[in-house]
Design a protein around this motif. Structure first.
Motif, PDB file in Angstrom:
ATOM      1  N   THR A  96       1.126  -3.180  -8.919  1.00 45.81           N
ATOM      2  CA  THR A  96       0.408  -2.681  -7.747  1.00 45.81           C
ATOM      3  C   THR A  96       0.984  -3.303  -6.477  1.00 45.81           C
ATOM      4  O   THR A  96       1.234  -2.607  -5.481  1.00 45.81           O
ATOM      5  CB  THR A  96      -1.097  -3.006  -7.842  1.00 45.81           C
ATOM      6  OG1 THR A  96      -1.634  -2.348  -8.992  1.00 45.81           O
ATOM      7  CG2 THR A  96      -1.828  -2.534  -6.599  1.00 45.81           C
ATOM      8  N   GLY A 113      -4.380   5.918  -0.036  1.00 49.26           N
ATOM      9  CA  GLY A 113      -4.948   6.472  -1.263  1.00 49.26           C
ATOM     10  C   GLY A 113      -5.030   5.470  -2.401  1.00 49.26           C
ATOM     11  O   GLY A 113      -5.782   5.668  -3.354  1.00 49.26           O
ATOM     12  N   ALA A 114      -4.273   4.375  -2.298  1.00 42.37           N
ATOM     13  CA  ALA A 114      -4.339   3.330  -3.332  1.00 42.37           C
ATOM     14  C   ALA A 114      -5.648   2.558  -3.243  1.00 42.37           C
ATOM     15  O   ALA A 114      -6.053   1.903  -4.209  1.00 42.37           O
ATOM     16  CB  ALA A 114      -3.156   2.374  -3.181  1.00 42.37           C
ATOM     17  N   PRO A 134     -10.388   6.058  -3.161  1.00 41.48           N
ATOM     18  CA  PRO A 134     -10.279   7.020  -4.265  1.00 41.48           C
ATOM     19  C   PRO A 134     -10.228   8.482  -3.820  1.00 41.48           C
ATOM     20  O   PRO A 134      -9.495   9.277  -4.413  1.00 41.48           O
ATOM     21  CB  PRO A 134     -11.541   6.744  -5.100  1.00 41.48           C
ATOM     22  CG  PRO A 134     -11.856   5.304  -4.819  1.00 41.48           C
ATOM     23  CD  PRO A 134     -11.492   5.092  -3.379  1.00 41.48           C
ATOM     24  N   SER A 135     -10.972   8.837  -2.802  1.00 34.81           N
ATOM     25  CA  SER A 135     -10.997  10.238  -2.360  1.00 34.81           C
ATOM     26  C   SER A 135      -9.668  10.685  -1.766  1.00 34.81           C
ATOM     27  O   SER A 135      -9.413  11.880  -1.626  1.00 34.81           O
ATOM     28  CB  SER A 135     -12.110  10.435  -1.324  1.00 34.81           C
ATOM     29  OG  SER A 135     -11.882   9.612  -0.187  1.00 34.81           O
ATOM     30  N   LYS A 160      -6.679   9.644  -3.062  1.00 39.04           N
ATOM     31  CA  LYS A 160      -5.675   9.296  -4.067  1.00 39.04           C
ATOM     32  C   LYS A 160      -4.502  10.270  -4.069  1.00 39.04           C
ATOM     33  O   LYS A 160      -3.362   9.906  -4.346  1.00 39.04           O
ATOM     34  CB  LYS A 160      -6.311   9.258  -5.454  1.00 39.04           C
ATOM     35  CG  LYS A 160      -5.358   8.766  -6.540  1.00 39.04           C
ATOM     36  CD  LYS A 160      -6.025   8.752  -7.905  1.00 39.04           C
ATOM     37  CE  LYS A 160      -5.024   8.312  -8.977  1.00 39.04           C
ATOM     38  NZ  LYS A 160      -5.625   8.350 -10.331  1.00 39.04           N
ATOM     39  N   TYR A 203      -1.633   9.136  -2.007  1.00 34.96           N
ATOM     40  CA  TYR A 203      -0.854   8.054  -2.607  1.00 34.96           C
ATOM     41  C   TYR A 203       0.162   8.598  -3.614  1.00 34.96           C
ATOM     42  O   TYR A 203       1.257   8.061  -3.757  1.00 34.96           O
ATOM     43  CB  TYR A 203      -1.797   7.057  -3.274  1.00 34.96           C
ATOM     44  CG  TYR A 203      -1.102   5.863  -3.886  1.00 34.96           C
ATOM     45  CD1 TYR A 203      -0.365   4.983  -3.100  1.00 34.96           C
ATOM     46  CD2 TYR A 203      -1.179   5.601  -5.248  1.00 34.96           C
ATOM     47  CE1 TYR A 203       0.266   3.877  -3.641  1.00 34.96           C
ATOM     48  CE2 TYR A 203      -0.549   4.495  -5.809  1.00 34.96           C
ATOM     49  CZ  TYR A 203       0.169   3.641  -4.998  1.00 34.96           C
ATOM     50  OH  TYR A 203       0.810   2.562  -5.538  1.00 34.96           O
ATOM     51  N   GLU A 204      -0.217   9.677  -4.283  1.00 39.58           N
ATOM     52  CA  GLU A 204       0.667  10.249  -5.302  1.00 39.58           C
ATOM     53  C   GLU A 204       1.899  10.915  -4.697  1.00 39.58           C
ATOM     54  O   GLU A 204       2.877  11.148  -5.396  1.00 39.58           O
ATOM     55  CB  GLU A 204      -0.122  11.237  -6.167  1.00 39.58           C
ATOM     56  CG  GLU A 204      -1.152  10.539  -7.060  1.00 39.58           C
ATOM     57  CD  GLU A 204      -1.974  11.515  -7.882  1.00 39.58           C
ATOM     58  OE1 GLU A 204      -1.935  12.730  -7.582  1.00 39.58           O
ATOM     59  OE2 GLU A 204      -2.668  11.074  -8.816  1.00 39.58           O
ATOM     60  N   SER A 215       3.184   9.579  -1.762  1.00 33.51           N
ATOM     61  CA  SER A 215       3.350   8.601  -0.678  1.00 33.51           C
ATOM     62  C   SER A 215       4.765   8.569  -0.119  1.00 33.51           C
ATOM     63  O   SER A 215       4.957   8.379   1.090  1.00 33.51           O
ATOM     64  CB  SER A 215       2.941   7.210  -1.156  1.00 33.51           C
ATOM     65  OG  SER A 215       3.731   6.798  -2.257  1.00 33.51           O
TER      66      SER A 215
END
Length: 496
Positions: free
Chosen positions: A375, A439-440, A443-444, A446, A449-450, A452
């Motif tokens: 992380t 987003g990491a 949660p909403s 996220k 982040y995927e 990023s």
């Protein structure tokens, strides 16, 4: 400008390894860049990443499409950021001075160096696991060495395997980048021996490619597959995004611009797609043969009943992992440390310090708490995408591919900005990094982040250009006068 002239400008910002590479020493040809990428891609971690996509539910054809698109995007970014290295013969931390400032460049270089050092240790330990398996298969008594003895959580066979594997890195860079060029010329292609063997087994054991590639994935419609597909592309790019930053460390040795562009084209999209074809074929075949997909090549090799073959294959794959470790995680921090303390640290000293630092990360303990360490690395690594966006925007849009090499090596030139730091580059990096990585933590968000890497590069690219246009750096009168003299000299040369 010749290296000697640059050195006379300000030697507190330079040493022999940071100065532009002289034309006569730029010897890397198309095949050297191609073999470099062959070595980088053909390794255990990449196999696990590609095989993991099959395990996650993508069909074999979808995985090939993901990697092909990702590799083309990667190639474009690498060729773009590698252009300055090839044209001016300068490494990444020196190139970063043009956008982040002659002193500010130490920040992105340090971030890149930290990520590389930790990954160097982790990759070295992962590769040593293959060595450990090979040694045990060739000599069963190996696994019993030391009995119950352990050192900070690792037994004697594991520690010896790690130290042997770690030590091999010294042999590859003992003569600098030239010895790396020679090593990768052999290490990259030899891995195909293992890949051809795996491909033959996969096709033979599953009764043909048609059976393998007829296997459906869990994403059966375009709508259900679209976002997971984009996220997977971003994930694959993320694995190699650090190399986008420090690709000038290699292209600075290119014989010509064409050599680095063609070499990376042959070595990345072409090689990566071939490698992916073999990987997904083997992973899909393991589903047919063993009843479940096996995305780890070491685990797959252990399913066979031929210890000698497994041992040889494991050693070859481990050697390939050394190649990617040197290229992705060793060369960059060696230059970064040299850039941080150019008076005291050369590339070779930086290489030794990097190796020592990686040893003291105690990687087998880091992996015990893998979620936390990965992380942290992903968050730091996520900031590297925005840095690439800033550098590409600066070189192509702001500078129009024209750099004042002398000013890169002086504290009072064009790239001084404010006391050596360009706040615009840092602001663009910070804003885009926050948006890409939020987003990491939320949660909403996220989904952000995927993807990023895409967000980070795009937002930093646009915001940096905007900041440089809205509030351009103040140019001193001395610099303006010098530029006028340079322009007049160029006009006189043209007239003559």
């Amino acid at each position: 400008m010749e290296p000697k002239q640059v050195e006379e400008v300000n030697n507190s910002l330079s040493n022999d390894d940071l100065l532009p590479v002289p034309k006569e020493e730029r010897t890397w040809k198309t095949q050297n860049f191609a073999s470099m990428w062959m070595g980088v891609i053909n390794n255990i971690p990449t196999y696990a990443a590609i095989g993991g996509l099959v395990v996650l539910g993508f069909s074999p054809l979808q995985v090939i499409g993901i990697v092909l698109l990702a590799s083309l995007i990667l190639y474009g970014a690498l060729a773009l950021n590698g252009h300055a290295g090839s044209k001016y013969g300068i490494p990444f931390p020196v190139l970063a001075r043009t956008s982040f400032g002659v002193l500010g460049a130490n920040v992105p270089a340090l971030l890149r160096g930290i990520v590389a050092i930790v990954w160097l240790g982790i990759q070295a330990y992962s590769g040593s696991a293959a060595f450990n398996i090979a040694f045990t298969l060739l000599w069963p008594g190996w696994a019993k060495l030391g009995g119950d003895w352990s050192f900070i959580g690792i037994n004697l066979p594991g520690l010896l395997s790690f130290l042997i594997f770690w030590g091999i890195h010294f042999l590859i860079l003992k003569r600098g980048m030239e010895s790396l060029k020679k090593f990768q010329a052999y290490a990259g292609p030899i891995v195909y021996i293992v890949l051809i063997g795996i491909l033959w087994w996969a096709i033979d054991s599953s009764r043909g490619l048609k059976v393998i590639f007829s296997q459906p994935g869990k994403y059966e419609t375009f709508g259900s597959a679209l976002f997971p597909f984009i996220a997977a592309v971003a994930g694959i790019i993320g694995i190699w995004s650090t190399l986008i930053l420090n690709i000038p460390d290699f292209t600075r040795f290119a014989r010509s611009q064409k050599d680095q562009i063609k070499g990376q084209l042959y070595g990345l999209p072409v090689t990566f797609t071939i490698f992916t074809f073999v990987t997904v074929t083997a992973t899909a075949a393991s589903t047919i043969v063993f009843g479940k997909p096996i995305g780890d090549i070491i685990v797959l090799l252990q399913q066979f009943d031929r210890p000698i073959v497994i041992a040889i294959a494991a050693i070859i794959l481990a050697v390939a992992t050394i190649t990617v470790n040197v290229i992705a995680n060793l060369v960059s921090p060696a230059y970064d440390l040299a850039n941080l303390f150019p008076k005291y640290i050369t590339f070779k000293r930086g290489f030794y310090l990097t190796m020592l630092a990686a040893l003291f990360t105690v990687p087998w303990k880091l992996i015990e708490n893998a979620e936390t360490i990965f992380t942290m690395l992903n968050l730091i690594g996520g900031a590297l995408g925005p840095i690439a966006g800033v550098m590409i925007a600066d070189y192509y849009i702001i500078r129009k591919r024209k750099l004042s090499v002398a000013d890169i090596y002086t504290l009072n030139g064009e790239y001084r900005y404010y006391k050596g730091y360009n706040y615009r580059a840092f602001a663009a990096t910070l804003v885009s990094g926050v948006i890409a990585l939020i987003g990491a933590f939320v949660p909403s968000l996220k989904a952000l982040y995927e993807i990023s890497w895409f967000l980070g590069v795009t937002i930093s690219f646009v915001s940096y250009i905007g900041l440089m246009r809205i509030h351009p750096p103040v140019v001193s009168k001395d610099l303006v006068d010098r530029r006028e003299v340079e322009i007049m000299d160029e006009l006189e040369e043209v007239a003559e």
